[in-house]
Design a protein around this motif. Structure first.
Motif, PDB file in Angstrom:
ATOM      1  N   ILE A   1     -14.615  -3.049   4.183  1.00 26.39           N
ATOM      2  CA  ILE A   1     -13.324  -3.726   4.349  1.00 26.39           C
ATOM      3  C   ILE A   1     -12.236  -2.980   3.580  1.00 26.39           C
ATOM      4  O   ILE A   1     -11.151  -2.712   4.107  1.00 26.39           O
ATOM      5  CB  ILE A   1     -13.408  -5.206   3.894  1.00 26.39           C
ATOM      6  CG1 ILE A   1     -14.248  -6.007   4.884  1.00 26.39           C
ATOM      7  CG2 ILE A   1     -12.013  -5.825   3.753  1.00 26.39           C
ATOM      8  CD1 ILE A   1     -14.604  -7.411   4.416  1.00 26.39           C
ATOM      9  N   LYS A   2     -12.520  -2.622   2.321  1.00 22.89           N
ATOM     10  CA  LYS A   2     -11.545  -1.891   1.495  1.00 22.89           C
ATOM     11  C   LYS A   2     -11.142  -0.571   2.146  1.00 22.89           C
ATOM     12  O   LYS A   2      -9.969  -0.197   2.173  1.00 22.89           O
ATOM     13  CB  LYS A   2     -12.123  -1.614   0.102  1.00 22.89           C
ATOM     14  CG  LYS A   2     -11.879  -2.696  -0.890  1.00 22.89           C
ATOM     15  CD  LYS A   2     -12.292  -2.233  -2.284  1.00 22.89           C
ATOM     16  CE  LYS A   2     -12.583  -3.458  -3.127  1.00 22.89           C
ATOM     17  NZ  LYS A   2     -13.414  -3.197  -4.270  1.00 22.89           N
ATOM     18  N   MET A   3     -12.140   0.167   2.662  1.00 22.27           N
ATOM     19  CA  MET A   3     -11.851   1.455   3.302  1.00 22.27           C
ATOM     20  C   MET A   3     -10.933   1.272   4.507  1.00 22.27           C
ATOM     21  O   MET A   3      -9.942   1.985   4.653  1.00 22.27           O
ATOM     22  CB  MET A   3     -13.150   2.135   3.741  1.00 22.27           C
ATOM     23  CG  MET A   3     -13.947   2.737   2.620  1.00 22.27           C
ATOM     24  SD  MET A   3     -15.427   3.563   3.274  1.00 22.27           S
ATOM     25  CE  MET A   3     -16.213   4.096   1.765  1.00 22.27           C
ATOM     26  N   LEU A   4     -11.262   0.312   5.357  1.00 17.24           N
ATOM     27  CA  LEU A   4     -10.462   0.116   6.571  1.00 17.24           C
ATOM     28  C   LEU A   4      -9.070  -0.411   6.243  1.00 17.24           C
ATOM     29  O   LEU A   4      -8.085  -0.034   6.896  1.00 17.24           O
ATOM     30  CB  LEU A   4     -11.200  -0.804   7.551  1.00 17.24           C
ATOM     31  CG  LEU A   4     -12.435  -0.162   8.194  1.00 17.24           C
ATOM     32  CD1 LEU A   4     -13.233  -1.183   8.986  1.00 17.24           C
ATOM     33  CD2 LEU A   4     -12.056   1.024   9.071  1.00 17.24           C
ATOM     34  N   GLN A   5      -8.948  -1.246   5.224  1.00 10.38           N
ATOM     35  CA  GLN A   5      -7.625  -1.699   4.787  1.00 10.38           C
ATOM     36  C   GLN A   5      -6.795  -0.514   4.298  1.00 10.38           C
ATOM     37  O   GLN A   5      -5.591  -0.441   4.548  1.00 10.38           O
ATOM     38  CB  GLN A   5      -7.751  -2.752   3.679  1.00 10.38           C
ATOM     39  CG  GLN A   5      -8.223  -4.102   4.183  1.00 10.38           C
ATOM     40  CD  GLN A   5      -8.531  -5.076   3.050  1.00 10.38           C
ATOM     41  OE1 GLN A   5      -8.825  -4.684   1.912  1.00 10.38           O
ATOM     42  NE2 GLN A   5      -8.502  -6.369   3.371  1.00 10.38           N
TER      43      GLN A   5
END
Length: 193
Positions: free
Chosen positions: A97-101
């Motif tokens: 999630i952090k990477m895609l955000q």
């Protein structure tokens, strides 16, 4: 043309990636798949392209004494770079999630490297492609992770999957590089090798 040139050689692909395996089939090449576990750790001072090249060579070194005279080993690695930070494969959902955000609404670079190794020589090379992502909603990110489980992909996404279809606005460079194998360079380098 490449197949005829390599008649005396046996190609060995050291990758469990179904995409890399398919790329070589699509190039009309017969390959044997051989896997060895390699801990993908690199020195902290390496950046971008250096990381990708280092990891491809590291994977090839695992086969140092295991190649026959007529074999050419192919290893590879792909990383996603944004803000001078390399994104590898996410460890879990939270990291994905952090990477895609972080990638949402921004551009980033995808670097795919290849190492060719025989008993006589080693050749390592890489290619870069710039990817432009639209702004992704939290719901889109959640949906993608839940339905596509991108934990085996650098940067937590596959351009060929749902999120690439709805999120990638444009690329500058090779689509195949983003998928994990700069096939145009691989073809040329195998001809020379």
């Amino acid at each position: 043309m490449l197949k005829e040139k390599l008649t005396q050689k046996k190609l060995v692909l050291a990758s469990g990636s179904p995409r890399r395996q398919q790329f070589l089939k699509d190039l009309d090449l017969d390959v044997e798949i051989r896997l060895k576990p390699v801990e993908e750790i690199y020195p902290d001072e390496l950046k971008g392209e250096e990381i990708a090249l280092f990891l491809a060579e590291l994977k090839a070194k695992a086969f140092e004494n295991d190649l026959a005279e007529n074999e050419i080993l192919i290893t590879g690695d792909t990383i996603v770079c944004i803000d001078d930070q390399a994104l590898g494969k996410p460890k879990d959902k939270t990291e994905a999630i952090k990477m895609l955000q972080n990638l949402s609404g921004r551009t980033h670079e995808v670097i795919s490297s290849v190492c060719l190794k025989s008993t006589q020589k080693t050749k390592t090379f890489c290619d870069k492609t710039v990817v432009y992502f639209k702004e992704l909603s939290s719901a889109e990110i959640e949906y993608y992770i839940e339905n596509h489980q991108p934990f085996d992909k650098a940067g937590a996404y596959g351009i060929q999957e749902w999120i690439g279809q709805i999120g990638v606005q444009k690329i500058e460079g090779s689509y195949f590089t983003v998928m994990g194998m700069p096939t145009h360079l691989l073809y040329d380098e195998l001809l020379k090798f």
